[in-house]
Design a protein around this motif. Structure first.
Motif, short mmCIF file in Angstrom:
data_model
loop_
_atom_site.label_atom_id
_atom_site.label_comp_id
_atom_site.label_asym_id
_atom_site.label_seq_id
_atom_site.Cartn_x
_atom_site.Cartn_y
_atom_site.Cartn_z
N ILE A 24 128.17 31.82 33.91
CA ILE A 24 128.25 33.01 34.77
C ILE A 24 129.65 33.10 35.36
N ASN A 25 130.26 34.27 35.25
CA ASN A 25 131.51 34.47 35.99
C ASN A 25 131.37 35.70 36.88
N THR A 26 131.85 35.58 38.10
CA THR A 26 131.65 36.65 39.09
C THR A 26 132.89 37.53 39.19
N ASN B 258 137.27 30.29 27.82
CA ASN B 258 138.55 31.00 27.79
C ASN B 258 138.36 32.44 28.28
N ASN B 259 137.30 33.10 27.77
CA ASN B 259 137.00 34.46 28.22
C ASN B 259 136.73 34.49 29.72
N ALA B 260 135.91 33.53 30.19
CA ALA B 260 135.55 33.52 31.61
C ALA B 260 136.81 33.45 32.47
N CYS B 261 137.76 32.54 32.09
CA CYS B 261 139.00 32.43 32.87
C CYS B 261 139.83 33.71 32.72
N LYS B 262 139.76 34.28 31.51
CA LYS B 262 140.62 35.43 31.22
C LYS B 262 140.17 36.68 31.98
N TYR B 263 138.84 36.84 32.18
CA TYR B 263 138.36 38.11 32.74
C TYR B 263 137.88 38.00 34.19
N THR B 264 137.96 36.78 34.78
CA THR B 264 137.52 36.65 36.17
C THR B 264 138.72 36.89 37.10
N PHE C 65 136.84 42.83 16.50
CA PHE C 65 137.97 43.61 17.02
C PHE C 65 137.61 44.51 18.20
N TYR C 66 136.43 44.33 18.78
CA TYR C 66 136.08 45.22 19.90
C TYR C 66 136.48 44.58 21.22
N ARG C 67 137.24 45.31 22.00
CA ARG C 67 137.61 44.86 23.35
C ARG C 67 137.24 45.97 24.32
N VAL C 68 136.75 45.58 25.51
CA VAL C 68 136.43 46.60 26.51
C VAL C 68 137.75 47.16 27.02
N PRO C 69 137.92 48.47 26.95
CA PRO C 69 139.21 49.04 27.37
C PRO C 69 139.49 48.74 28.85
N GLY D 73 145.88 39.86 26.77
CA GLY D 73 145.70 40.40 25.43
C GLY D 73 144.65 39.64 24.65
N GLY D 74 144.41 40.05 23.46
CA GLY D 74 143.41 39.40 22.62
C GLY D 74 143.15 40.28 21.42
N THR D 75 142.40 39.74 20.50
CA THR D 75 142.15 40.51 19.27
C THR D 75 140.74 41.08 19.23
N GLY D 76 139.85 40.59 20.11
CA GLY D 76 138.45 41.05 20.05
C GLY D 76 137.66 40.35 18.98
N LEU D 77 138.18 39.19 18.52
CA LEU D 77 137.44 38.44 17.49
C LEU D 77 136.61 37.30 18.10
N GLY D 78 136.99 36.91 19.37
CA GLY D 78 136.38 35.73 19.97
C GLY D 78 134.86 35.76 19.96
N LEU D 79 134.25 36.81 20.54
CA LEU D 79 132.79 36.84 20.65
C LEU D 79 132.11 37.04 19.30
N ALA D 80 132.78 37.73 18.38
CA ALA D 80 132.19 37.89 17.03
C ALA D 80 132.04 36.50 16.41
P1 ATP Z 1 139.95 37.29 21.62
O1 ATP Z 1 139.70 37.60 20.20
O2 ATP Z 1 141.30 36.77 21.87
O3 ATP Z 1 138.87 36.47 22.21
P2 ATP Z 1 138.94 39.18 23.49
O4 ATP Z 1 138.71 38.13 24.50
O5 ATP Z 1 139.37 40.48 23.99
O6 ATP Z 1 139.92 38.71 22.36
P3 ATP Z 1 136.19 38.84 22.84
O7 ATP Z 1 136.24 37.43 23.26
O8 ATP Z 1 135.46 39.17 21.61
O9 ATP Z 1 137.62 39.45 22.67
O10 ATP Z 1 135.57 39.66 24.01
C1 ATP Z 1 135.33 41.06 23.85
C2 ATP Z 1 135.41 41.78 25.18
O11 ATP Z 1 134.30 41.38 26.00
C3 ATP Z 1 136.62 41.43 25.98
O12 ATP Z 1 137.68 42.29 25.65
C4 ATP Z 1 136.17 41.59 27.42
O13 ATP Z 1 136.38 42.90 27.86
C5 ATP Z 1 134.68 41.33 27.37
N1 ATP Z 1 134.35 39.99 27.87
C6 ATP Z 1 134.16 38.89 27.13
N2 ATP Z 1 133.82 37.85 27.91
C7 ATP Z 1 133.79 38.29 29.16
C8 ATP Z 1 133.50 37.69 30.43
N3 ATP Z 1 133.18 36.42 30.54
N4 ATP Z 1 133.54 38.48 31.54
C9 ATP Z 1 133.85 39.78 31.43
N5 ATP Z 1 134.14 40.40 30.28
C10 ATP Z 1 134.11 39.67 29.15
#
Ligand code: ATP
Ligand code: MG
Length: 560
Positions: free
Chosen positions: A489-491, A460-466, A507-511, A519-526
């Motif tokens: 790997i996402n380019t 989900n993150n990979a699709c979201k940030y690529t 709750f940390y998201r890269v600004p 959008g997102g909450t920053g909980l995914g990777l935690a």
């Molecule tokens: P959510 O809780 O909905 O997942 P989120 O995606 O913002 O919210 P995380 O999944 O915890 O939160 O990711 C934290 C931050 O790491 C993201 O805000 C994003 O900036 C960065 N990030 C995560 N995965 C990737 C990725 N595959 N490529 C680039 N940046 C990423």
């Protein structure tokens, strides 16, 4: 008439020797076995106050300055005979400049015309002077060696004490070590150390090491002893001895150094010894240096304690935050679940009773207001529910209350199915999504629901940030022994290096790094990190060269 051959040979030998002997500073004469003088160097002529011409050819008794000619001749003869001087008495020489005593050191030389003697004279006065100078030099050297040894010992003692004192971040241990080490190093009767309370104007003895009765815990009002504390508060030392015997200690001598640094005085260090002991410069310097080291170590220990209590406070705040979040999530879960049910019922009502079934699924622009509001309500409700679920999952993982259901997973079936579920979304965003399997790695034994959740979040993150045109690749690789390795790997996107350590925080998201504004909450990777740990794996991230790579290593077979 030319001289006979034997005499000529001697003179040739003497000529050779002459040239070299004249360059020697010591008086030297040369004679043949018949005791006739063959040569005297410049220094010898000067000593005997005669010219070379006067001396050559003389017998000893013909040399005017030789008072002891008989003794000299006898010694020379003895040397000719045995190569030794049996009676090496000094010889007296008397000239206009005075009387001198000389000792002789002889060398015998064989020449073609028989042996000759080379006799070096050493004026006894000079010898004594040389001996005296040597003696003084030796003494100076010994003194310097002694001082050097003392310095080395001083440095070694100081280093040993410093190492031990600075080894600790515990104030009590620092000061206890200092008093013990200094007492033992200087072999005094005892030592103690006090800490000052500058506000109260008191000095309290906290630590001591002594053979004398204990003073520990004694509090002194500084103003009652101005002659002592005035100097100590200025960072100076003082030593004194008691005039009247103390009822407990008797008569003693004392040295006090203040424990201070550039930020002020912290306390003092006292040494106590027998009444007639004067503390030497060396001892004072050692105690001062130890007191300085104590000051540094105490400051460090206090800083450490401060930072530790800050850490504890932060941990408490963090725990409070987690408790609060978990309570709120629990409390919200019921009403939000009720809202979801009500919304589902509303959906049924809208499509069946009001005939809006088609409209509810049509694109945004063609929707009526009711359908649009309904869709927004539903989406937001789902987001709320997933947030609450994430928080509750995290809390369960934190307290280790998350069950594992182990099963054998066929990677070449499970992973393609998982990746395929993201294919449509990737294609709609012009992203290439592919999976690279490994023939040697087909099954793992693990908890499927955790794995599903982990990969759903990461994909989900990979699709979201690529960005459009980017490539997303999931590869399966053999890891270190008994481990499987997965790279995603996402380019087209990089996470800044200074953000990398924080992206696994709650709750940390890269600004400003959300190209699709999802959008997102920053909980995914935690959550992902906790789940990976929960199933015995590790997750790492690297970012650079216009790509981001998440690596997960998992045990091939996880046993409970
Ligand atoms: P959510 O809780 O909905 O997942 P989120 O995606 O913002 O919210 P995380 O999944 O915890 O939160 O990711 C934290 C931050 O790491 C993201 O805000 C994003 O900036 C960065 N990030 C995560 N995965 C990737 C990725 N595959 N490529 C680039 N940046 C990423
Ligand atoms: Mg995410």
């Amino acid at each position: 008439m030319s001289p006979p051959i034997a005499a000529r040979n001697i003179h040739e030998s003497i000529d050779v020797i002459t040239r070299s002997l004249n360059a020697v500073a010591a008086p030297i004469y040369v004679k043949g076995q018949d005791h006739r003088w063959l040569f005297a160097n410049v220094a010898c002529c000067q000593l005997l106050n005669s010219s070379l011409e006067q001396l050559v050819g003389c017998l000893d008794q013909d040399v005017p300055a030789l008072v002891d000619a008989g003794t000299l001749g006898a010694q020379d003869e003895g040397f000719f005979q045995s190569g030794e001087t049996p009676d090496p008495q000094p010889i007296t020489i008397a000239t206009a400049s005075g009387r001198h005593q000389v000792t002789c050191s002889r060398t015998r030389l064989e020449t073609a015309s028989g042996p000759i003697l080379i006799n070096t004279l050493q004026v006894v006065g000079e010898l004594a002077q040389v001996r005296q100078t040597n003696y003084e030099l030796r003494q100076q050297l010994e003194e310097r060696n002694g001082a050097l040894e003392k310095l080395i010992e001083f440095e070694a003692t100081l280093k040993r004490i410093t190492d031990r004192v600075r080894d600790s971040l515990d104030e009590k241990q620092i000061l206890q070590t200092a008093v013990q080490e200094i007492t033992e190093a200087l072999n005094v009767r005892g030592s103690n150390t006090s800490l000052y309370d500058l506000e109260q104007g008191t000095s309290t003895i906290y630590y001591e090491f002594t053979t004398l009765p204990s003073d520990r815990g004694r509090v002194s009002q500084m103003e009652a002893f101005p002659e002592v504390y005035h100097q100590l508060l200025e960072g100076q030392y003082l030593q004194f001895c008691s005039i009247a015997p103390n009822p407990v200690r008797g008569l003693v001598s004392m040295l006090a150094c203040s424990i201070f640094d550039d930020r002020g005085v912290l306390g003092d260090l006292w040494l106590i010894n027998d009444k007639d002991h004067g503390f030497s410069e060396y001892e004072i310097r050692l105690v001062q240096q130890v007191a300085n080291q104590c000051a540094i170590a105490i400051r460090q220990a206090r800083l450490y304690q401060e930072s530790q209590s800050q850490v504890r406070e932060l941990e408490q705040v963090n725990n409070l935050k987690d408790d609060f979040l978990s309570t709120v999530s629990h409390e919200l879960r019921t009403p939000v679940t009720s809202m979801r049910v009500a919304l589902q019922l509303l959906g049924v009502t809208l499509s069946q009773e009001l005939g809006m079934e088609q409209e509810l699924t049509s694109p945004d622009a063609q929707q009526s207001r009711i359908a649009r509001y309904y869709r927004i309500l539903k989406e937001e409700c789902e987001r709320e529910i997933s947030l609450i679920n994430d928080l509750l999952d995290l809390q369960r993982l934190d307290v280790g209350n998350h069950d594992l259901a182990l099963q054998t997973i066929q990677l070449d079936e499970w992973l393609p199915a998982l990746v395929n579920s993201f294919q449509e979304r990737a294609t709609s965003r012009q992203q290439q999504l592919e999976i690279v399997l490994n023939d040697n790695l087909s099954v793992i034994r693990s908890d499927l629901s955790s794995l599903d959740r982990i990969w759903a979040e990461l994909l989900n993150n990979a699709c979201k940030y690529t960005p459009p045109g980017g490539q997303i690749t999931l590869s399966v690789l053999p890891g270190q022994e008994d481990m499987a390795k997965f790279d995603l790997i996402n380019t087209g996107v990089e996470i800044p290096q200074d953000e990398l350590p924080r992206i696994f925080d709650k709750f940390y998201r890269v600004p400003s790094a959300d190209p699709w504004k999802q959008g997102g909450t920053g909980l995914g990777l935690a959550l992902v990190q906790k789940l990976v740990q929960h199933i015995g794996g590790v997750i790492n991230v690297e970012s650079g060269n216009n790509q981001t790579c998440f690596t997960i290593e998992l045990p091939l077979s996880l046993e409970k």
